[in-house]
Enzyme design. Structure first.
Site, PDB file in Angstrom:
ATOM      1  N   ILE A  78       0.841  -1.197   0.000  1.00  0.00           N
ATOM      2  CA  ILE A  78       0.000   0.000   0.000  1.00  0.00           C
ATOM      3  C   ILE A  78       0.879   1.252   0.000  1.00  0.00           C
ATOM      4  CG2 ILE A  78      -1.610   1.391   1.366  1.00  0.00           C
ATOM      5  CD1 ILE A  78      -2.972  -0.965   0.041  1.00  0.00           C
ATOM      6  N   LYS A  79       0.543   2.178  -0.891  1.00  0.00           N
ATOM      7  CA  LYS A  79       1.124   3.518  -0.865  1.00  0.00           C
ATOM      8  C   LYS A  79       0.067   4.464  -0.329  1.00  0.00           C
ATOM      9  CE  LYS A  79       2.565   7.318  -3.908  1.00  0.00           C
ATOM     10  NZ  LYS A  79       2.842   7.754  -5.306  1.00  0.00           N
TER      11      LYS A  79
END
Length: 267
Positions: free
Chosen positions: A176-177
């Protein structure tokens, strides 16, 4: 070792479990902005340092401007289709496939989901669909969690950021960014079953602010950065990149990284 694990090793350093990912995918929506007007030269200059673990870029830049000195990892941006000239930046759709990514020889793909935006449903469904496609080929998926202009104030809300990170993982992302929150970031990380890496967001006022943000995220459990303008819009991008590498892979303190930055700026 299965394919996904091998490809993840091209992104996340085997020894530190962290990664320094430089993003140069901004042009797909923002055009030739400062720092990446000549994107091929920006890539050449920063890749030559040997400090970049992985790059995030569109297929156009990969095909026409990517000629690295070494063999860094590559994450292919697989969503887009909206620009600042259009009515809604969050109205993204799929612009590349998993099979196309394999044909290009990249290591992962990235797609956005805009939690809390008018296109939340469409972008989450697109993320889930691309995850299914990626699973067929053991291809990792980076979930880029955006918020949209109407949610700008929520970037500092750890509960909202934790929601977005968890939702991205629930829809199939392997990494996840998302945004760093100065408070309770460790709770954001604790609620997400996959590695979290932080975005840069808007340009920080100073390079020291960038170092402080990255260090705070690492202390809170982030596995690194997926960041662009806060590095390549710096007056001293090579020096800053070297200092950021020290934070991520050498466990430098902010003061040590700032000292390294100053020494390199003065050379």
């Amino acid at each position: 070792m299965h394919g996904k694990k091998r490809r993840l090793r091209r992104i996340l350093n085997k020894d530190t479990g962290r990664s320094l990912v430089l993003a140069v995918d901004h042009g797909m929506a923002l055009g030739p902005m400062t720092g990446i007007v000549n994107v091929a030269e920006t890539i050449r200059q920063l890749d030559a340092t040997g400090k970049v673990d992985c790059w995030l870029m569109t297929k156009g830049i990969y095909n026409h401007a990517f000629d690295p000195a070494g063999d860094p990892g590559v994450i292919l941006r697989a969503s887009g289709g909206a620009t600042i000239a259009g009515p809604e930046l969050t109205r993204e759709g799929q612009t590349a496939t998993a099979k196309e990514a394999l044909h290009l020889g990249v290591d992962a793909v990235a797609t956005s989901a805009f939690v809390g935006s008018p296109y939340e449903h469409e972008t989450l469904i697109s993320m889930a669909g691309l995850s299914t496609e990626c699973r067929k080929w053991d291809l990792p998926l980076l979930g880029v969690i955006g918020l949209g202009k109407t949610n700008e104030d929520k970037k500092k809300d750890p509960k909202f950021i934790a929601l977005g990170a968890r939702v991205g993982a629930e829809h199939g992302a392997d990494i996840i960014k998302t945004y760093y929150t100065e408070t309770d970031f460790e709770k954001v990380v604790a609620g997400c079953p996959v590695p979290i890496m932080i975005a840069g967001g808007p340009k920080c006022e100073t390079d020291l602010d960038t170092l402080k943000m990255i260090h705070g995220a690492l202390q809170g459990g982030a596995k690194g950065i997926v960041m662009g303008r806060n590095v390549w819009q710096s007056p001293y991008p090579v020096a800053l990149l070297t200092a950021v590498h020290g934070l991520i892979h050498e466990n430098m303190t902010v003061n040590e990284a700032a000292q390294l930055l100053e020494e390199m700026r003065n050379r």
